[in-house]
Write a protein that holds these residues in place. Structure first.
Motif, PDB file in Angstrom:
ATOM      1  N   SER A  85       0.833  -1.208   0.000  1.00  0.00           N
ATOM      2  CA  SER A  85       0.000   0.000   0.000  1.00  0.00           C
ATOM      3  C   SER A  85       0.862   1.250   0.000  1.00  0.00           C
ATOM      4  O   SER A  85       1.965   1.270   0.556  1.00  0.00           O
ATOM      5  CB  SER A  85      -0.909   0.018   1.230  1.00  0.00           C
ATOM      6  OG  SER A  85      -1.846  -1.028   1.192  1.00  0.00           O
ATOM      7  N   SER A  86       0.337   2.311  -0.601  1.00  0.00           N
ATOM      8  CA  SER A  86       1.043   3.593  -0.649  1.00  0.00           C
ATOM      9  C   SER A  86       0.363   4.653   0.218  1.00  0.00           C
ATOM     10  O   SER A  86       0.759   5.823   0.188  1.00  0.00           O
ATOM     11  CB  SER A  86       1.123   4.093  -2.099  1.00  0.00           C
ATOM     12  OG  SER A  86      -0.190   4.232  -2.648  1.00  0.00           O
ATOM     13  N   ASP A  87      -0.649   4.239   0.998  1.00  0.00           N
ATOM     14  CA  ASP A  87      -1.416   5.209   1.788  1.00  0.00           C
ATOM     15  C   ASP A  87      -1.064   5.180   3.275  1.00  0.00           C
ATOM     16  O   ASP A  87      -1.784   5.750   4.098  1.00  0.00           O
ATOM     17  CB  ASP A  87      -2.918   4.963   1.612  1.00  0.00           C
ATOM     18  CG  ASP A  87      -3.382   3.639   2.223  1.00  0.00           C
ATOM     19  OD1 ASP A  87      -2.519   2.786   2.529  1.00  0.00           O
ATOM     20  OD2 ASP A  87      -4.603   3.448   2.391  1.00  0.00           O
ATOM     21  N   GLY A  88       0.042   4.516   3.617  1.00  0.00           N
ATOM     22  CA  GLY A  88       0.455   4.463   5.017  1.00  0.00           C
ATOM     23  C   GLY A  88      -0.278   3.428   5.841  1.00  0.00           C
ATOM     24  O   GLY A  88      -0.264   3.488   7.079  1.00  0.00           O
ATOM     25  N   SER A  89      -0.910   2.463   5.194  1.00  0.00           N
ATOM     26  CA  SER A  89      -1.675   1.440   5.917  1.00  0.00           C
ATOM     27  C   SER A  89      -0.796   0.673   6.911  1.00  0.00           C
ATOM     28  O   SER A  89      -1.171   0.488   8.076  1.00  0.00           O
ATOM     29  CB  SER A  89      -2.301   0.450   4.931  1.00  0.00           C
ATOM     30  OG  SER A  89      -3.358   1.025   4.201  1.00  0.00           O
ATOM     31  N   ALA A  90       0.354   0.201   6.427  1.00  0.00           N
ATOM     32  CA  ALA A  90       1.210  -0.631   7.277  1.00  0.00           C
ATOM     33  C   ALA A  90       1.656   0.140   8.521  1.00  0.00           C
ATOM     34  O   ALA A  90       1.617  -0.383   9.642  1.00  0.00           O
ATOM     35  CB  ALA A  90       2.416  -1.126   6.477  1.00  0.00           C
ATOM     36  N   GLU A  91       2.064   1.386   8.324  1.00  0.00           N
ATOM     37  CA  GLU A  91       2.521   2.209   9.448  1.00  0.00           C
ATOM     38  C   GLU A  91       1.392   2.457  10.452  1.00  0.00           C
ATOM     39  O   GLU A  91       1.600   2.422  11.671  1.00  0.00           O
ATOM     40  CB  GLU A  91       3.065   3.535   8.930  1.00  0.00           C
ATOM     41  CG  GLU A  91       4.326   3.423   8.079  1.00  0.00           C
ATOM     42  CD  GLU A  91       4.076   2.991   6.641  1.00  0.00           C
ATOM     43  OE1 GLU A  91       5.046   2.769   5.908  1.00  0.00           O
ATOM     44  OE2 GLU A  91       2.878   2.862   6.259  1.00  0.00           O
ATOM     45  N   ALA A  92       0.184   2.690   9.935  1.00  0.00           N
ATOM     46  CA  ALA A  92      -0.967   2.956  10.812  1.00  0.00           C
ATOM     47  C   ALA A  92      -1.339   1.714  11.616  1.00  0.00           C
ATOM     48  O   ALA A  92      -1.691   1.816  12.799  1.00  0.00           O
ATOM     49  CB  ALA A  92      -2.152   3.431   9.973  1.00  0.00           C
ATOM     50  N   ILE A  93      -1.252   0.549  11.001  1.00  0.00           N
ATOM     51  CA  ILE A  93      -1.566  -0.692  11.709  1.00  0.00           C
ATOM     52  C   ILE A  93      -0.558  -0.934  12.833  1.00  0.00           C
ATOM     53  O   ILE A  93      -0.931  -1.284  13.958  1.00  0.00           O
ATOM     54  CB  ILE A  93      -1.591  -1.886  10.726  1.00  0.00           C
ATOM     55  CG1 ILE A  93      -2.779  -1.749   9.769  1.00  0.00           C
ATOM     56  CG2 ILE A  93      -1.671  -3.211  11.484  1.00  0.00           C
ATOM     57  CD1 ILE A  93      -2.734  -2.707   8.602  1.00  0.00           C
ATOM     58  N   ARG A  94       0.719  -0.728  12.528  1.00  0.00           N
ATOM     59  CA  ARG A  94       1.755  -0.891  13.564  1.00  0.00           C
ATOM     60  C   ARG A  94       1.513   0.073  14.722  1.00  0.00           C
ATOM     61  O   ARG A  94       1.611  -0.298  15.895  1.00  0.00           O
ATOM     62  CB  ARG A  94       3.141  -0.640  12.960  1.00  0.00           C
ATOM     63  CG  ARG A  94       3.654  -1.726  12.040  1.00  0.00           C
ATOM     64  CD  ARG A  94       5.138  -1.528  11.759  1.00  0.00           C
ATOM     65  NE  ARG A  94       5.614  -2.438  10.723  1.00  0.00           N
ATOM     66  CZ  ARG A  94       5.765  -2.096   9.444  1.00  0.00           C
ATOM     67  NH1 ARG A  94       5.488  -0.850   9.062  1.00  0.00           N
ATOM     68  NH2 ARG A  94       6.202  -2.973   8.565  1.00  0.00           N
ATOM     69  N   ALA A  95       1.201   1.316  14.388  1.00  0.00           N
ATOM     70  CA  ALA A  95       1.041   2.337  15.419  1.00  0.00           C
ATOM     71  C   ALA A  95      -0.160   2.057  16.310  1.00  0.00           C
ATOM     72  O   ALA A  95      -0.110   2.252  17.528  1.00  0.00           O
ATOM     73  CB  ALA A  95       0.909   3.714  14.765  1.00  0.00           C
TER      74      ALA A  95
END
Length: 450
Positions: A42-52
């Motif tokens: 994903s290019s919308d920051g999904s992975a970072e948001a899930i981790r956070a």
């Protein structure tokens, strides 16, 4: 001791939805679960948001590129199959689950060892009273799929368990041992028809597939793709590949007849509505299917659609009293009724029973229901049908507007003339293109069977 369940969610550029999905899953009454989210680059920051937001509550698997729905889910399935999970629960990223949804699926599986997969009753997220589907059957007459109870309102009269040919991967619990037996999703699909083919393999292996009405979830239904030809391409291409692979040789000629008829109809009426990009995409999808091309679409296959002129909306907005003649399947009738309510909420609407019994309509629609006779004069008569082409030789002056489940309309003299031209155009292409299609389908079947 409860059965361990691996929850696998596939995500691509739906950050807000996947976070809401995970949040709803946190409230599940079934707790013996491990949650895995596969992010398809994903290019919308999904992975970072899930981790956070979820940290070590979720195992995050990040693919280096978009592998589609089939490849994304397979990434999670491989991870889950390496563990000691009794079941694997697949969820779409844009689903909201009821707290008891997973518990109901596990309980059913524990009591029915002959069931390979059990799916939920899917509701439309934006219309939470309306059923998206409750499993589906494969239609070997029309070579398509028939979702069960699509468009119906859940009024307490629907069966609790529905036998199916497949249940959507939006919300489905599967036995790990069955997946090891029949294999993973077919990644040549990329997206669409991959779950249909997968569960059909399970059926061929002797297992049952069912939907359980006690398990409830709400699904967004991929509305973001309506501006492009993305769903058109993959649905058409993979549908052809499925039926070429599984249709018996004795029925192959009939399949070609149906395919040609559907293809010509789709192209003709896309042009009828000024959707030339959709028409081209259908033709390219058919060409790629019979040419053996699979996986992610080649360049130029998925493009932006032309802005759709909302002819139906414009006509309906001008009416004060509307009578809908029922000549359509429930899902199409529901779509047409809901569209009228949406674009003209002040209009007085009644239904004239036709295809469905009046008592059934009374339980599904909040409006006046008439039998065969029309209501008092002064109503704008709108006949709902499944496809406009099916009424082209039955057009009546007493009907002001014909509309089908795809919002093709017949209202003006020019519309009527275009419909009357359908048969002559069909005969031309029937003689030119159908023999070519017949040869190509036979060649594809030989390749897929080898």
């Amino acid at each position: 001791m409860s059965a361990r369940v691996a929850v696998v969610i596939c995500n691509w550029n739906k950050k807000e939805y996947v976070l809401r999905c995970l949040d709803s899953l946190q409230k599940s009454t079934y707790r013996d679960i491990d949650i895995m989210v596969v992010d398809n680059a994903s290019s919308d920051g999904s992975a970072e948001a899930i981790r956070a937001q979820f940290g070590n509550q979720v195992t995050l698997l990040v693919n280096e590129r978009n592998l589609g729905g089939s490849g994304g889910f397979n990434t999670g399935l491989r991870q889950a199959l390496s563990g000691s999970y009794t079941y694997i629960y697949l969820l779409d990223n844009d689903v909201m689950v009821d707290a008891a949804a997973l518990q109901e699926l596990v309980s059913y599986m524990e009591d029915h060892e002959d069931v390979a997969a059990v799916g939920s009753k899917l509701f439309v997220l934006d219309r939470p009273y309306e059923i998206q589907e409750m499993g589906a059957s494969i239609d070997w007459e029309r070579f398509n799929v028939n979702p069960h109870y699509k468009g119906a309102v859940d009024n307490g009269t629907l069966p609790e368990i529905v036998e199916c040919d497949y249940v959507p991967a939006c919300s489905v619990l599967i036995r790990s041992e069955v997946i090891r037996q029949v294999g993973l999703l077919d990644e040549q699909c990329f997206i669409y028809w991959d779950d249909i083919e997968w569960f059909y393999r399970m059926k061929l292996a002797g297992y049952r597939v069912v939907a359980n009405g006690k398990s409830k979830v709400w699904h967004k239904m991929g509305a973001a793709n309506r501006t492009s030809t993305f769903p058109t391409y993959y649905f058409w291409r993979n549908r052809i590949r499925f039926f070429v692979k599984y249709t018996h040789e004795s029925s192959r000629s009939y399949f070609v007849d149906r395919l040609f008829d559907d293809m010509f109809r789709a192209v003709y009426f896309s042009n009828y509505k000024g959707q030339l990009q959709t028409a081209r995409t259908v033709l390219l999808a058919v060409e790629d299917a019979i040419g053996g091309i699979s996986g992610k679409a080649l360049e130029g296959r998925v493009v932006q659609r032309e802005p759709l002129e909302e002819t139906f909306n414009r006509i309906i907005q001008e009416q004060h009293r509307i009578a809908i003649k029922d000549n359509a399947h429930m899902n199409h009738l529901r779509d047409i009724f809901d569209r009228i309510v949406q674009v003209n909420p002040s209009a007085q609407i009644v239904l004239i029973a036709g295809k469905h019994e009046p008592e059934l309509l009374k339980g599904q629609f909040n409006c006046g229901i008439y039998t065969e006779s029309a209501p008092a004069s002064g109503y704008f008569i709108c006949e709902a049908c499944d496809h406009i082409v099916e009424v082209r030789n039955q057009l009546e002056r007493s009907v002001d507007l014909y509309v089908d489940g795809y919002f093709n309309t017949a209202h003006t003299d020019q519309d009527m003339q275009s419909l009357r031209g359908f048969d002559s155009a069909l005969n031309v292409y029937l003689n030119i293109y159908k023999p070519v299609l017949d040869i190509k389908i036979k060649e594809l079947h030989t390749i897929m069977s080898s």
